[in-house]
Write an enzyme that holds these catalytic residues in place. Structure first.
Site, PDB file in Angstrom:
ATOM      1  CE  LYS A  40     -95.723  24.400 -44.036  1.00 24.65           C
ATOM      2  NZ  LYS A  40     -95.119  22.748 -44.134  1.00 24.65           N
ATOM      3  CD  GLU A  57     -95.831  25.083 -48.183  1.00 23.08           C
ATOM      4  OE1 GLU A  57     -95.306  25.362 -47.498  1.00 23.08           O
ATOM      5  OE2 GLU A  57     -95.536  23.704 -48.298  1.00 23.08           O
TER       6      GLU A  57
END
Length: 298
Positions: free
Chosen positions: A216, A179
Site C-alpha cells: 500500500k 504500507e
C-alpha cells in the site's frame, strides 16, 4: 508451505475493484465520527465511541452500494473484528454475505520520528492476532510506517522492519499489506519514493516464491514508478492510499498509475452523514464508490 485461502487469493489477483480502508482506530476515530456528524459530546468513553463507529461502519458495509462487485476488500481494526454485523462476526459477514475480502490492521502505532521516518511500534501479540484473524476468514493484514524525508538509512529501516513482520504474518497463512506511506507533504517526496522503490525491490527479491505480499503506497510523483513492484513474482496486488488528496484528484492520480488499485479511507466517507435518510446515504456511497472503482480499473 504457506497456506492461503485460494478462492480469496484468486479474487484479489484477478477481479477489478478496490479496497475500502475502514480501519480507523482509537486515535483517529473521533475525527472520523465528527466528519460523519457525531460530535465528541455524543459519547463519554471509548466503549460508547467504538459502538458509534461500529454502527457507522455497519451502515456502510450493509448498504446495497457496498458489494464485492466493486469493493473487493475491506480493512478492519481489531475492535471491528471482534464485533458482529447483522448477527454474524464482521469478517464472516463481509466474506460470506458481501463477497468482500476482510483484512485486519495489525500495527499498534508509530515510534517517534528518527532518520526521517517513523517505524512501527513493536506488535506485541502478532502471532495470536494472526491466528485469530485466520480463524475468522480474514485474508490479509495491513501495517503502516511513515516516511517523511529522503533518508536512505531511515527508509531501509522501514522496509526491513515491514518485511520481517510480514514473514510472521505469511507463516500464519495471511497475506500482509506492507504500507510504507510517503507523506504527501514531504519536500523530498519524489526522491524518497525512488529510494523506497529500490529498497522494496531488493527486499522482495529475497523472499521465497510462496511468500506472497501486497503493498500500500502513496501515489508517486512519477507515474508508473512502481511498475516493477506490480510485476514482481511475490506481489499479489499494489494498492494506493489517498494520502490526503481530495477524491477526484486522488482518482486522477490513481488512473495515471497502471495496475494499482485504490485503498482509500477518508475520501470514501466524506459525503456520508449520520442524519442522512437511508436512500440518500446509499446514493452518496454509490456516487463515491463509482469513480474510485473506475480509477482502479486502469
Amino acid at each position: 508451505m504457506t497456506t492461503f485461502n485460494t478462492q480469496q487469493l484468486e479474487k484479489m489477483r484477478t477481479q477489478e475493484g478496490f479496497i475500502a480502508a475502514l480501519d480507523q482506530s482509537g486515535g483517529s476515530t473521533p475525527k472520523a465520527l465528527k466528519t460523519y456528524g457525531i460530535e465528541e459530546s455524543a459519547y463519554s468513553n471509548d466503549e460508547q465511541m467504538f459502538d458509534l463507529v461500529h454502527a457507522m461502519r455497519s451502515r456502510i458495509i450493509t448498504s446495497p452500494a457496498f458489494s464485492g462487485e466493486k469493493v473487493i476488500g475491506a480493512i478492519l481494526f481489531e475492535n471491528t473484528l471482534d464485533r458482529e454485523i447483522e448477527g454474524k462476526p464482521s469478517s464472516l459477514y463481509l466474506w460470506e454475505d458481501k463477497g468482500v475480502l476482510p483484512f485486519l490492521k495489525v500495527d499498534q502505532g508509530l515510534e517517534d520520528k528518527a532518520n526521517g521516518v517513523q517505524l512501527m511500534e513493536p506488535i506485541v501479540y502478532l502471532e495470536a492476532l494472526v491466528a485469530k484473524a485466520k480463524s475468522k476468514d480474514v485474508f490479509g493484514t495491513k501495517m503502516r510506517s511513515v516516511i517523511w524525508d529522503a533518508n536512505e538509512a531511515g527508509i531501509k529501516a522501514v522496509v526491513a522492519q515491514q518485511i520481517e513482520v510480514a514473514k510472521t504474518i505469511i507463516a500464519g497463512g495471511l497475506v500482509p499489506i506492507i504500507e510504507p506511506e510517503v507523506s504527501i507533504d514531504s519536500p523530498e517526496k519524489a526522491q524518497a519514493e525512488e529510494i523506497l522503490n529500490r529498497e522494496l525491490s531488493a527486499q522482495l527479491d529475497q523472499l521465497n516464491d510462496d511468500q506472497l505480499v501486497m503493498l500500500k503506497l502513496t501515489l508517486p510523483e512519477q507515474a508508473n514508478l512502481y511498475s516493477g513492484l506490480i510485476a514482481h513474482k511475490n506481489m499479489v496486488k499494489v494498492v494506493a492510499l489517498s494520502g490526503g488528496f481530495p477524491l477526484m484528484q486522488a482518482c486522477e492520480k490513481l488512473a495515471a498509475n497502471n495496475g494499482i488499485i485504490a485503498s482509500f479511507s477518508r475520501v470514501l466517507t466524506d459525503d456520508l452523514f449520520a442524519d442522512q435518510a437511508q436512500a440518500d446515504f446509499d446514493a452518496a456511497l454509490a456516487k463515491t464508490i463509482e469513480p474510485i472503482y473506475q480509477a482502479s480499473r486502469s
